[in-house]
Structure formats: structure tokens, C-alpha cells
Design a protein around this motif. Sequence first.
Motif, mmCIF file in Angstrom:
data_model
loop_
_atom_site.group_PDB
_atom_site.id
_atom_site.type_symbol
_atom_site.label_atom_id
_atom_site.label_comp_id
_atom_site.label_asym_id
_atom_site.label_seq_id
_atom_site.Cartn_x
_atom_site.Cartn_y
_atom_site.Cartn_z
ATOM 1 N N ARG A 1 -11.984 -12.220 0.314
ATOM 2 C CA ARG A 1 -10.774 -12.963 -0.588
ATOM 3 C C ARG A 1 -9.889 -13.435 -0.906
ATOM 4 N NH1 ARG A 1 -9.142 -7.053 3.497
ATOM 5 N NH2 ARG A 1 -10.178 -5.357 2.379
ATOM 6 N N THR B 1 -6.393 -7.195 5.569
ATOM 7 C CA THR B 1 -7.360 -8.658 6.516
ATOM 8 C C THR B 1 -7.803 -9.932 6.104
ATOM 9 O OG1 THR B 1 -8.228 -6.425 7.565
ATOM 10 C CG2 THR B 1 -9.636 -8.130 7.997
ATOM 11 N N ASP C 1 -8.608 1.564 10.736
ATOM 12 C CA ASP C 1 -7.780 -0.089 11.409
ATOM 13 C C ASP C 1 -7.153 0.336 12.520
ATOM 14 O OD1 ASP C 1 -8.537 -0.904 8.169
ATOM 15 O OD2 ASP C 1 -6.866 -2.722 9.215
ATOM 16 N N ASP D 1 0.665 -0.882 0.142
ATOM 17 C CA ASP D 1 -0.472 -0.049 0.394
ATOM 18 C C ASP D 1 0.949 1.226 -0.295
ATOM 19 O OD1 ASP D 1 -1.792 1.729 0.797
ATOM 20 O OD2 ASP D 1 -2.873 0.540 2.019
ATOM 21 N N LYS E 1 -11.682 4.023 4.079
ATOM 22 C CA LYS E 1 -10.637 4.305 2.708
ATOM 23 C C LYS E 1 -11.196 2.878 2.521
ATOM 24 C CE LYS E 1 -6.258 2.490 2.127
ATOM 25 N NZ LYS E 1 -4.235 2.600 3.063
HETATM 26 N N1 GLN Z 1 -6.644 -4.338 7.116
HETATM 27 C C1 GLN Z 1 -7.621 -3.570 6.151
HETATM 28 C C2 GLN Z 1 -7.844 -4.527 4.737
HETATM 29 O O1 GLN Z 1 -7.592 -4.967 4.099
HETATM 30 C C3 GLN Z 1 -6.920 -2.116 5.577
HETATM 31 C C4 GLN Z 1 -5.642 -2.590 5.161
HETATM 32 C C5 GLN Z 1 -5.218 -1.194 4.290
HETATM 33 O O2 GLN Z 1 -5.700 0.219 4.142
HETATM 34 N N2 GLN Z 1 -3.649 -1.078 3.838
HETATM 35 O O3 GLN Z 1 -9.359 -3.870 4.399
#
Ligand code: GLN
Length: 231
Positions: free
Chosen positions: A82, A77, A164, A15, A122
Amino acid sequence: SSGDQAKEKITVGTDSSFVPFEFLNEETNEYDGFDIDLVKALSKEVGFEYELKTMDFNGLIPALQTNKLDMAIAGMTIKEERKKVVDFSQPYYDAGLLILVQKDEKEIKGLEDLKGKKIATKQGTTSYDFATNIDGVKEVVPFPNIDQAYLELEKGAADAVIFDSPNVLYYSQNKGKGKVKTVGKLLQGQQYGIAFPKGSELRDKVDKAMTKLKEDGTYDKLYKKWFGEAP
Ligand code: GLN
């Protein structure tokens, strides 16, 4: 040529901003953080060389699916949804979500006070999914980068940020110090894992190396370096 121990060179996605897991260190102009140190330690253990590719968080899974990345480490996560499209390593960090509000906020004391409120968070994250499922929330505004969501809160253009816990805590103790505060309990316990394209052979090697780093104290040392305490 014979005798050369040519190491495999892989592409690792991360990221562009998720403090303190990955962020641009302005002094060295290089990426720094817990994930960055962890991938370095894993590469030594497994024996691969790598190139780091930074991108918006929500670009990582598509890049894994199209094999543009060999792995992604980004505080991601581990989620059932996913797992259908990527493979994960064993969990390497326990987190949750936290609510952040302006320092002088009086009405919002926890999750139950978010009815009719505007939440910034986000894009493509577990927080976005969580926020959009809270009953009666007025609006959820997703940003590619969480720093934009924090600014929105500071300007008063959003009532709260949900994100988070390690990132929210870091922000509230550093850049946001004196401007914001966390309220309520830790929400939605979750665990981070390293993600790989489906069927990746690298996954098992990295997973074994992770077990080794957890056993030999390397993991604890890095955890302490970035979070100030033992896991
Ligand atoms: N842990 C959160 C997710 O997987 C955000 C991870 C992040 O913003 N890098 O969605």
C-alpha cells in the motif's frame, strides 16, 4: 474577506462498517467510533474542517489515488504494498488477526486446523491476503462487509472467519455473544495508519497533531473510551 479565518475543508474517507473504529450509531444516526473521534481531535489540532465519506473498505485506496479523498482513516493496516500507492501517518493502533468459529466447534483449534476448511472474510483486506496464503484451505470467500462474513459463519456456510482482532473481539463479545468463539493465537501483528494521497502536504500536519494528541493524553482518553483500557 479580510479577517475571516476560513478553514480548509477536506474530505475524509472511512469504512462504512468496522466496529469499534467506525460504525453507524443507530441511536444518533451518525458515524461513531475510535477513528471518528480521532479525526475530530486531529481536525481541531490541525485546524481543518472536513466532510466524512463512508464507503466499502476496498474503495478507499483508489479514491485516495484519484484525489477524491484528502485522507482515509479506517483501521487501515500499514503495508509495503500500500505504501507504494499512498502515504501513511505514523502508526496509531496495534492489532493482529484472529480466527473466529462457531461456539460448539471442536475441530478447529488454531491456524493448523484450517486445512480443507472454508473461510469467510472481508474483501481487499490483510485478512483476505493472509487467508488465501494458508496451506490447504479449501476456499476463501470475501465479502464487502465483515458482518456478512459473520452471518455466513453463524449459518454454518463457512467454517471460520479470519479478521482484525479488535473487530473480532468486539463482535464475539456483543452481537455474536454465545454464538461464536475465537481460537488460537493472535496472528500477523500489524499497525494501523491514516492514509493520504502520495505527496500530500496534509500528512505532515496530521502526523504532528497525532504526536501532540499522544503526548497530551487525548489519544489515551479516546483509546480508553473505545477499548476499555490504556494502550
Ligand atoms: N486492517 C485491515 C486492512 O487494512 C482491515 C481494515 C478494515 O476492514 N477497515 O486490511
